[in-house]
Design an enzyme around this catalytic site. Structure first.
Site, PDB file in Angstrom:
ATOM      1  N   ARG A 156     -16.322 -21.318  -0.570  1.00 22.08           N
ATOM      2  CA  ARG A 156     -16.758 -20.033  -1.117  1.00 22.08           C
ATOM      3  C   ARG A 156     -17.341 -19.116  -0.050  1.00 22.08           C
ATOM      4  O   ARG A 156     -17.501 -17.923  -0.289  1.00 22.08           O
ATOM      5  CB  ARG A 156     -17.829 -20.263  -2.190  1.00 22.08           C
ATOM      6  CG  ARG A 156     -17.327 -21.012  -3.394  1.00 22.08           C
ATOM      7  CD  ARG A 156     -18.469 -21.566  -4.202  1.00 22.08           C
ATOM      8  NE  ARG A 156     -19.203 -20.500  -4.870  1.00 22.08           N
ATOM      9  CZ  ARG A 156     -19.017 -20.174  -6.141  1.00 22.08           C
ATOM     10  NH1 ARG A 156     -18.131 -20.817  -6.859  1.00 22.08           N
ATOM     11  NH2 ARG A 156     -19.712 -19.224  -6.693  1.00 22.08           N
ATOM     12  N   TRP A 166     -25.350 -17.114   0.616  1.00 20.26           N
ATOM     13  CA  TRP A 166     -24.611 -15.983   1.186  1.00 20.26           C
ATOM     14  C   TRP A 166     -25.591 -14.821   1.094  1.00 20.26           C
ATOM     15  O   TRP A 166     -25.917 -14.367  -0.001  1.00 20.26           O
ATOM     16  CB  TRP A 166     -23.350 -15.744   0.348  1.00 20.26           C
ATOM     17  CG  TRP A 166     -22.527 -14.581   0.756  1.00 20.26           C
ATOM     18  CD1 TRP A 166     -22.668 -13.286   0.346  1.00 20.26           C
ATOM     19  CD2 TRP A 166     -21.399 -14.584   1.633  1.00 20.26           C
ATOM     20  NE1 TRP A 166     -21.711 -12.500   0.922  1.00 20.26           N
ATOM     21  CE2 TRP A 166     -20.921 -13.252   1.710  1.00 20.26           C
ATOM     22  CE3 TRP A 166     -20.751 -15.579   2.374  1.00 20.26           C
ATOM     23  CZ2 TRP A 166     -19.825 -12.906   2.499  1.00 20.26           C
ATOM     24  CZ3 TRP A 166     -19.667 -15.230   3.143  1.00 20.26           C
ATOM     25  CH2 TRP A 166     -19.213 -13.906   3.207  1.00 20.26           C
ATOM     26  N   LYS A 173       7.326  -6.954  -5.999  1.00 21.85           N
ATOM     27  CA  LYS A 173       7.478  -8.323  -6.518  1.00 21.85           C
ATOM     28  C   LYS A 173       8.948  -8.630  -6.763  1.00 21.85           C
ATOM     29  O   LYS A 173       9.434  -9.693  -6.406  1.00 21.85           O
ATOM     30  CB  LYS A 173       6.720  -8.514  -7.837  1.00 21.85           C
ATOM     31  CG  LYS A 173       5.231  -8.590  -7.783  1.00 21.85           C
ATOM     32  CD  LYS A 173       4.667  -9.827  -7.146  1.00 21.85           C
ATOM     33  CE  LYS A 173       4.512  -9.671  -5.667  1.00 21.85           C
ATOM     34  NZ  LYS A 173       3.433  -9.122  -5.047  1.00 21.85           N
ATOM     35  N   GLU A 212      10.869  -9.020  -3.445  1.00 24.34           N
ATOM     36  CA  GLU A 212      10.433 -10.197  -2.672  1.00 24.34           C
ATOM     37  C   GLU A 212      11.080 -11.482  -3.181  1.00 24.34           C
ATOM     38  O   GLU A 212      11.543 -12.297  -2.384  1.00 24.34           O
ATOM     39  CB  GLU A 212       8.906 -10.380  -2.783  1.00 24.34           C
ATOM     40  CG  GLU A 212       8.092  -9.526  -1.854  1.00 24.34           C
ATOM     41  CD  GLU A 212       6.587  -9.732  -2.059  1.00 24.34           C
ATOM     42  OE1 GLU A 212       5.889  -9.830  -1.055  1.00 24.34           O
ATOM     43  OE2 GLU A 212       6.112  -9.784  -3.222  1.00 24.34           O
ATOM     44  N   HIS A 218      13.639  14.981  -8.046  1.00 18.88           N
ATOM     45  CA  HIS A 218      13.785  15.386  -6.644  1.00 18.88           C
ATOM     46  C   HIS A 218      14.612  14.382  -5.850  1.00 18.88           C
ATOM     47  O   HIS A 218      14.494  14.327  -4.627  1.00 18.88           O
ATOM     48  CB  HIS A 218      12.402  15.577  -6.011  1.00 18.88           C
ATOM     49  CG  HIS A 218      11.593  16.632  -6.690  1.00 18.88           C
ATOM     50  ND1 HIS A 218      11.930  17.969  -6.641  1.00 18.88           N
ATOM     51  CD2 HIS A 218      10.495  16.546  -7.477  1.00 18.88           C
ATOM     52  CE1 HIS A 218      11.055  18.671  -7.363  1.00 18.88           C
ATOM     53  NE2 HIS A 218      10.176  17.818  -7.876  1.00 18.88           N
ATOM     54  N   LYS A 242       3.589 -16.103   4.037  1.00 25.79           N
ATOM     55  CA  LYS A 242       2.370 -15.851   3.256  1.00 25.79           C
ATOM     56  C   LYS A 242       1.364 -15.068   4.091  1.00 25.79           C
ATOM     57  O   LYS A 242       0.701 -14.173   3.608  1.00 25.79           O
ATOM     58  CB  LYS A 242       1.776 -17.193   2.817  1.00 25.79           C
ATOM     59  CG  LYS A 242       0.524 -17.083   1.975  1.00 25.79           C
ATOM     60  CD  LYS A 242       0.870 -16.598   0.589  1.00 25.79           C
ATOM     61  CE  LYS A 242      -0.323 -16.118  -0.197  1.00 25.79           C
ATOM     62  NZ  LYS A 242       0.060 -15.152  -1.239  1.00 25.79           N
TER      63      LYS A 242
HETATM   64  C1  G6P Z   1       2.512 -10.810   3.631  1.00 24.18           C
HETATM   65  C2  G6P Z   1       2.475 -11.488   2.267  1.00 24.18           C
HETATM   66  C3  G6P Z   1       2.061 -10.483   1.194  1.00 24.18           C
HETATM   67  C4  G6P Z   1       0.744  -9.830   1.552  1.00 24.18           C
HETATM   68  C5  G6P Z   1       0.776  -9.216   2.955  1.00 24.18           C
HETATM   69  C6  G6P Z   1      -0.600  -8.807   3.405  1.00 24.18           C
HETATM   70  O1  G6P Z   1       3.533  -9.873   3.649  1.00 24.18           O
HETATM   71  O2  G6P Z   1       3.736 -12.035   1.957  1.00 24.18           O
HETATM   72  O3  G6P Z   1       1.947 -11.128  -0.058  1.00 24.18           O
HETATM   73  O4  G6P Z   1       0.438  -8.835   0.610  1.00 24.18           O
HETATM   74  O5  G6P Z   1       1.258 -10.165   3.904  1.00 24.18           O
HETATM   75  O6  G6P Z   1      -1.365  -9.966   3.539  1.00 24.18           O
HETATM   76  P1  G6P Z   1      -2.932 -10.029   3.439  1.00 24.18           P
HETATM   77  O7  G6P Z   1      -3.245 -11.489   3.605  1.00 24.18           O
HETATM   78  O8  G6P Z   1      -3.467  -9.193   4.561  1.00 24.18           O
HETATM   79  O9  G6P Z   1      -3.321  -9.491   2.102  1.00 24.18           O
END
Ligand code: G6P
Length: 610
Positions: free
Chosen positions: A27, A75, A487, A490, A506, A605
């Site tokens: 966390r 924190w 989405k 991708e 346009h 990712k």
């Molecule tokens: C990659 C991932 C996306 C993400 C982007 C930014 O393209 O596939 O899912 O939105 O990076 O990543 P971050 O970790 O900075 O949100």
């Protein structure tokens, strides 16, 4: 975000508490501590700045042993990360408490307690609670009555665990706005802010409800609600396999993560809001000072996080009246900027490691921005370490490459931030309360959308053999359309473009024919009538429409217009709710097409290289 663990047992609790703290490390925290009552009925305490490992070392040198104890990862909110500010906090040498959350009226209470002769050793709001309970303990000579009397005086959000050496057989815990769970053992019982902390010792949990006070003994747990009435809370067994890094019953991580959204949105708002207000201190020690100076917000992000920033721009300008610019990090870092005075630099990132976002942050730190705020999902990431202020989203690990729960928790955090900023810029208490109420309704509303899953799966069949699609939205729903299109491309590899609906004529209208499905999000807002005219324009060209609409928006289903009705939602929180059906639509199209949903081709990712 802070973490709490506690235990009452026949065995020595030190190991249980340390392991619990280790499990809460994800966390994010800056210091850790523990207090136990030993056989001689003395309260002993250890606190260290830094990692739980440092606390473990300290305890190895000077062991704390006993059968009843509490522990905490902190924190910082009130007062810097330091040993004196770390929890547990004590009043005298017998009472110790740990606390998650924010006490808003701590300054008044602190003045009052000082006048009554209590001495303070920290800058925290928590120490105020310790002394307040001790003050009532002197009057009532009963820890339950003392805690009850003390919390009646608190304003804000809290989960508390309290022990007193004069009553060495039990712990008292209570919650208001911050989570607290009781772990039920055999001949021993536990408490924590998150059930994950207790999995080595039990799999049976009772979740406290708002206003509950619980008395935890080795062989008994008794709970009273806010009115003081004894209540039972159901014991729920933790389902192994539904762990955050496992798919469990779900076919893909992406689907699991879509379904986790009600819970993670709730976790992201918890401890940061009361019923009617945002707790500004929960945004960081220095948040109030900083926010009152901010004249402009510059948001930087990539991918899905950039879309979250685009939604936030609508909120920041509407609710706070503060100008806001949004730019993708890869563009921002390679151009010259004119920086307005007192501009807050706000980075949004799930991973906190995206190369372009980090590079932009590093540049910004040299460039004269007022301060850097990060909204991030990974504690300890580079972005978190290098920013002045941080708001952690509580999405938990996101495994699917296509971001889902990270996005909706980013939006939740951004809306909370916006309200805190807006309060310094004339937002009325009534309007704040109205929007906070709408935030609290989000988990339930997202659940209602998830209940449409089977219908959305049916709808997805219309996209399966298409090569192109168009997404339309207006106002703060335009970024939602962008995110919906992202989405779909991708994970299903169908070309998807998003446009503000007003731009249709346009250009993109030229593409519309029966082969081009057009997806539209239509909450009932001031723009809905204009949006409906845009839909007519599509229909007149033979385009097939898929509309997600508020029932009050009165969009009629007919030949070529498929309408799915969504719950009525507040206009401000609508982007969060309307994102969810678009996630499900893409998911089902991808499943039908047989693509690799969780790891789409060519994508990563976390993009840690330029
Ligand atoms: C990659 C991932 C996306 C993400 C982007 C930014 O393209 O596939 O899912 O939105 O990076 O990543 P971050 O970790 O900075 O949100």
């Amino acid at each position: 975000m802070c973490g709490i663990v506690g235990a009452v047992s026949e065995r020595d609790v030190q190991g249980i508490l340390l392991e619990g703290l280790r499990r809460l490390e994800y966390r994010g925290y800056d210091s850790a501590g523990m207090a136990v009552i030993d056989g001689g009925r003395v309260t002993q305490r250890a606190r260290e700045v830094g990692k739980v490992a440092s606390l473990a070392e300290a305890i190895e040198t000077n062991p704390l042993s006993g059968h009843l104890g509490i522990a905490h990862t902190r924190w910082a909110t009130h007062g810097e990360p330091s040993q004196v500010n770390a929890h547990p906090h004590m009043s005298g040498d017998r009472l110790a408490i740990v606390h998650n959350g924010i006490i808003e009226n701590y300054q008044d209470l602190r003045d009052e307690l000082k006048a009554d002769g209590f001495e303070f050793t920290s800058q925290t709001d928590t120490e105020v609670v310790a002394h307040l309970i001790e003050q009532y303990y002197r009057k009532h000579s009963n820890l339950y009555d003392a805690v009850k009397a003390a919390i009646a005086r608190l304003r804000g959000a809290y989960a508390l665990a309290v022990l007193h050496a004069d009553e060495p057989d039990h712990l008292l815990v209570c919650r208001e706005g911050s989570p607290l769970v009781i772990g039920v053992g055999i001949g021993e019982n536990f408490i924590a802010s998150d059930q994950l902390a207790l999995l080595p010792v039990t799999d049976r949990f009772m979740f406290l409800e708002e206003g509950d006070i619980a008395d935890i003994r080795r062989d008994a747990v008794s709970i009273h609600d806010r009115e003081g009435t004894p209540v039972e809370r159901k014991i729920i067994r933790f389902e192994h396999g539904s762990d955050s890094a496992e798919k469990g019953e779900y076919r893909h991580f992406m689907l699991k993560e879509i379904y986790e959204q009600p819970a993670v949105i709730k976790a992201t708002m918890e401890g940061r809001t009361t019923d009617t207000r945002v707790l500004e201190q929960a945004l960081g020690t220095d948040a109030a000072n900083l926010l009152q100076d901010v004249n402009h917000v510059q948001i930087i992000a990539c991918g899905t996080s950039y879309h979250a920033g685009m939604v936030a721009r609508y909120w920041i300008e509407e609710l706070a009246g503060v100008p806001c610019s949004v730019e993708v990090a890869s563009e921002f870092r390679y151009r010259k900027h004119v920086i307005q005075r007192d501009t807050l630099f706000l980075c949004i990132s799930q991973s906190g490691e995206t190369a372009d976002t980090l590079a932009a942050l590093r540049q910004a730190k040299q460039a004269g921005f007022r301060a850097a705020l990060a909204i991030c999902n990974v504690p300890g990431s580079s972005l978190v370490r290098e920013s002045d202020l941080v708001i952690m989203t509580q999405a938990g690990p996101e495994i699917g490459v296509a971001s889902t729960k990270a996005f909706t928790t980013q939006l939740t955090a951004l809306l909370i931030f916006t309200l805190a900023l807006a309060r310094h810029n004339g937002l009325t208490e009534e309007r704040e309360a109205e929007i906070v109420k709408a935030i609290h309704q989000l988990p339930g509303q997202v659940d209602q959308v998830l209940a449409l899953d089977a219908e959305i799966a049916e709808m997805s069949k219309a996209f399966m053999d298409k090569n192109h699609s168009l997404f339309l939205g207006r106002g703060s729903q335009f970024p939602v359309a962008l995110e919906g299109a992202l989405k779909l491309k991708e994970i299903s590899y169908i070309h998807a473009e998003a446009y503000p609906a007003g731009e249709l004529k346009h250009g993109p209208l030229a593409l519309v024919d029966s082969e081009m499905p057009v997806v539209t999000v239509a909450p009932n807002n001031a723009l809905v009538e204009k949006l409906k005219s845009n839909l007519e324009e599509v229909r007149a060209r033979g385009g097939e429409l898929f509309v997600f609409a508020d029932s009050a928006a009165d969009v009629k289903a007919e030949e070529g217009i498929h309408v799915m009705q969504l719950p009525s939602v507040h206009e401000i929180t609508a982007p969060i709710v309307y994102t969810v059906p678009l996630q499900l639509l893409s998911y089902h199209v991808a499943v039908l097409k047989g693509t690799d949903v969780d790891q789409p081709r060519n994508l990563a990712k976390s993009v840690t290289v330029e």
